[in-house]
Design a protein around this motif. Sequence first.
Motif, short mmCIF file in Angstrom:
data_model
loop_
_atom_site.label_atom_id
_atom_site.label_comp_id
_atom_site.label_asym_id
_atom_site.label_seq_id
_atom_site.Cartn_x
_atom_site.Cartn_y
_atom_site.Cartn_z
N GLU A 1 0.83 -1.21 0.00
CA GLU A 1 0.00 0.00 0.00
C GLU A 1 0.87 1.27 0.00
N GLY A 34 2.83 1.61 -3.36
CA GLY A 34 1.93 2.07 -4.43
C GLY A 34 1.56 3.54 -4.26
N THR A 82 -4.48 -0.56 -2.94
CA THR A 82 -3.49 -0.19 -3.95
C THR A 82 -4.25 0.33 -5.17
N GLU A 131 -7.29 -1.58 -6.49
CA GLU A 131 -7.49 -2.25 -5.20
C GLU A 131 -7.74 -3.75 -5.42
#
Length: 482
Positions: A207, A210, A369, A372
Amino acid sequence: MSSPAVTTSDPAHIPTHVVVLGGGPGGYEAALVARSLGARVTVVERQGLGGAAVLTDVVPSKTLIATAEWMTIAERAPELGIRLTDDAAKRDLSVDLKAVNKRVLELARAQSADIRGRLEREGIEIVGGSGRLESTSRVVVESAADPADEGRVLDADTILVATGATPRTLPTAVPDGERILTWTQMYNLTELPEKLVVVGSGVTGAEFAGAYNALGADVVLVSSRDRVLPGEDEDAAELLEGVFRSRGMTVLSRTRAEAAERTDDGVAVTLSDGRVVHGSHVLIAVGGVPNTVGMGLEEAGVTLTGHGHIEVDKVSRTSVRGVYAAGDCTGVLPLASVAAMQGRIAMQHALGDAVAPLRLGTVASNIFTAPEIATVGYSEDALKQQGSRYITTTLPLARNPRAKMLGIRDGFVKLFAHPEAGVVLGGVVVAPRAGEHIFPITLAVQHRLTVDDVAASFTIYPSLSGTTAEAARVLDARVQER
Ligand SMILES: Cc1cc2nc3c(=O)[nH]c(=O)nc-3n(C[C@H](O)[C@H](O)[C@H](O)COP(=O)(O)OP(=O)(O)OC[C@H]3O[C@@H](n4cnc5c(N)ncnc54)[C@H](O)[C@@H]3O)c2cc1C
């Protein structure tokens, strides 16, 4: 929830005293339930209401990611015919990290204050400080925010331990809060790192990698496994890694970070294969350790696992009668939603309300991210490992008309169903806002709907959810063929 057998308004009744250690989702949700069931409730919290979830983990990271998401959307703008200036390129958009992080921290503090207000309105006592078990029915407050509370003794009929977890650090990469950082320290940055090395490619590492890549930083992601997001759906992880690489991120696989050191102008991260990666900053995201040390738990007879988590059953009972535990300190599943559910269940059980044991098979989760990755129910790995019979289909979003209109290319919907009964067993959605699109599949899994039920439901035309219905139709046809 049934109504309480007795209430605090009954003058002859001394209400049950529940003491909750930790004011995160596991603790504060439980406190509200206990109060609604008529108990007197005291929450001991050392950091702030909302816990790590609100102050350092979920809320700040998702607020940061909201800014990153705008940057990702803006990158699609030229394709959709939007021009910023005559010669605008995507990097013309820049991020003021100081402003972003100021917003992140303000939002987290406001959310924490909202939760405090809610608990206070319900008549729940909040004590600032650390709680330690002196016995199975007594908590002592230490390091109290208010000197009057120091050493205060709280006698409890029921204790709930919901003390969460703290970032794991490496002795050879000690965080200094400036260049070598844990995720809780990322919000002190006032300038975008020139080159961020992210150690750990689990959910948190992926996460942050990204998000910072989308915000415009050069990012190197160090993964000890073959691919990012080990343990997640393989196709989804592969797709995300491909997106990461295509966006210019460097992903180093099958190598571990052995050490991180400050250099004159940044950091040097030494990898297990001997390489040294230089960056301006390094984020250590290698999981968490439960906050269970020095709290008198073992002395009180509470059984801990080898990793220091509190052992609990499906109604959140520990090995000691009257002592319950919820959330990340139990290691059951590190999600705020699961922590809250464990806490609610604990109080329902302790206070004699109707209670359904925790069902992990229906938990939905999302990786924030771009795109997702949202999942619910059984994963393909779990189905294979337990030898279950299943049918599956994966439909790419690239064929979806709404996705085309929005300029979305990367993503898919995958469903798993029972081959004869057609019952939906699980699903994966990879898409922008997949966390929202997973909900129909969650309903199907929770209520044991069949692919026929899903396929027969209307979807909006055009919509991304049209692909979910189409996947259900594909599987339904295979069920009918049998
Ligand atoms: C970067 C990151 C992002 C995440 N994003 C998501 C997400 O998007 N969605 C999701 O569902 N989950 C997410 N999670 C997981 C989620 O944060 C946790 O599962 C959740 O916080 C667990 O709640 P909890 O109540 O168990 O613990 P916490 O939220 O950690 O709260 C525990 C509280 O107890 C306090 N405490 C500790 N010891 C004591 C003591 N002795 N006395 C008093 N107080 C004490 C702590 O200071 C803390 O405030 C994320 C985690 C991380 C690291």
